[in-house]
Design an enzyme around this catalytic site. Sequence first.
Site, mmCIF file in Angstrom:
data_model
loop_
_atom_site.group_PDB
_atom_site.id
_atom_site.type_symbol
_atom_site.label_atom_id
_atom_site.label_comp_id
_atom_site.label_asym_id
_atom_site.label_seq_id
_atom_site.Cartn_x
_atom_site.Cartn_y
_atom_site.Cartn_z
ATOM 1 N N GLY A 1 -8.668 -3.544 -4.527
ATOM 2 C CA GLY A 1 -9.576 -4.658 -4.294
ATOM 3 C C GLY A 1 -10.942 -4.419 -4.899
ATOM 4 N N ASP B 1 0.809 -1.213 0.000
ATOM 5 C CA ASP B 1 0.000 0.000 0.000
ATOM 6 C C ASP B 1 0.845 1.266 0.000
ATOM 7 O OD1 ASP B 1 -1.740 2.182 1.534
ATOM 8 O OD2 ASP B 1 -3.113 0.734 0.649
ATOM 9 N N CYS C 1 -4.764 2.221 -0.918
ATOM 10 C CA CYS C 1 -4.440 1.568 -2.194
ATOM 11 C C CYS C 1 -4.965 0.143 -2.224
ATOM 12 C CB CYS C 1 -2.935 1.563 -2.415
ATOM 13 S SG CYS C 1 -2.157 3.174 -2.263
ATOM 14 N N ASP C 2 -4.776 -0.588 -1.139
ATOM 15 C CA ASP C 2 -5.274 -1.965 -1.073
ATOM 16 C C ASP C 2 -6.777 -2.010 -1.313
ATOM 17 O OD1 ASP C 2 -3.085 -3.625 -0.650
ATOM 18 O OD2 ASP C 2 -3.054 -3.288 1.492
ATOM 19 N N TYR C 3 -7.505 -1.155 -0.615
ATOM 20 C CA TYR C 3 -8.964 -1.189 -0.723
ATOM 21 C C TYR C 3 -9.426 -0.794 -2.122
ATOM 22 C CZ TYR C 3 -13.892 -0.431 0.220
ATOM 23 O OH TYR C 3 -15.268 -0.490 0.169
#
Length: 418
Positions: A198, A165, A193-195
């Site tokens: 995803g 992230d 960033c991860d969310y």
Amino acid sequence: MTVQEQPTAASGHQPEEQPLGTPAGVSAPLDGIKVVDFTQVFMGPSCTQLLGDYGADVVKIERPGSGDISRNSFPDPDGQDNPIFLSINRNKRSVSVDTRTDEGRNVLRRMMQDADVVVSNFRSGVMERMGFGYDELSKMNPSLIWASGTGFGDSGPYAAKGGQDAIAQAYSGVMWRRNSEDIEPTIYPTTLCDYTTGMHLLQGILLALRTRETTGVGQKVEVTMYDSMLHMQMQEACMELNRGYEVNWGAMPLSGVFTTTDGAVCMVGGFTKDPLHHISLALELDVDLSDDPDYATLELQFENKGALQDIFRRRIATNTTAYWTKRLEDQGVLNAPVHTLAQALADEQTAANNMVVETEHPTAGKIKMLNAPIRLSATPPLVRRPAPRLGEHNVEVLLENGYTQETIRDLQELGVLR
């Protein structure tokens, strides 16, 4: 000893209960969709949890012994079944398979023969090295949707770099953009960033499922953290590319976060004909700043932003958050108290939106977590099962895929299933 494979079972797993609130005879949107889930940490699991929330049968593949990295993120009284892991792995079943063995890889191939979706978020090339790349699996299962989330993709100078992230924040320009040049670049404390990536991975899977309804053929879905962070800045990027001008929404002269006597208030001066006039009235200033020639235009407000915001800062520091939010609200100036996460979770709006749900976990007991944010009137999300214990569904899933009890015991003795 070589484990002999059995014929693949035709029937897949069906949800064990009708989603609460769903009309009788109405299926969940993703009922009948079988997902083999190689994801871990946050980006991938946030995607596959939503697939499960809306009815998909998600089988999570984990390392024997250690499992998903997020099972061990923080020391916790519940060990591998800690809140970090539980928060993003409900509505899944866990199978712990040693992929370093031929037998283990054969087990997974069997599961993917009739899967609808295979999802991973390893570094680029990892699935291919295991023999689970798109080219290999699509020959075995032409209708398969093979979905991958990586840091940077499978080409270019950063392809071999690990995705994370904060690293994506740094490379994409997000970290450099802050409200003031006086502030040092810093890591955004929520895994933005991860969310985001995803959710893009989820969108890609749903688009591919929709296309397959027409063509009958699957496809490869790829997203990267780098691309997702660039795409989040689409307005700013277009201005930079075409005008050479950097837009910074957090640095607008009539907006900011200001300390009160008991907290802070966020004020956004915009979306009205004369926001500075209304701010002046709300702050009970001796003069109407909208009449001041130093602030007559947006350009002048930017030029004199320091002096203007000093006026706001000194005035707002004299009273409470509740006082100023009421004053600003009465003048139609957008504002909000700056909440902690604990305050946000306890907010009446959170309850009104049904954003906290509770489930019972065999290890952790009663666990509260956030609900899915997408509300469908006829087919709402449902927490059908809590996050699984490591390897909890080894036997159940293998039986569904045509293995006998004897063969499963052989795999257990070999250490392939643990």
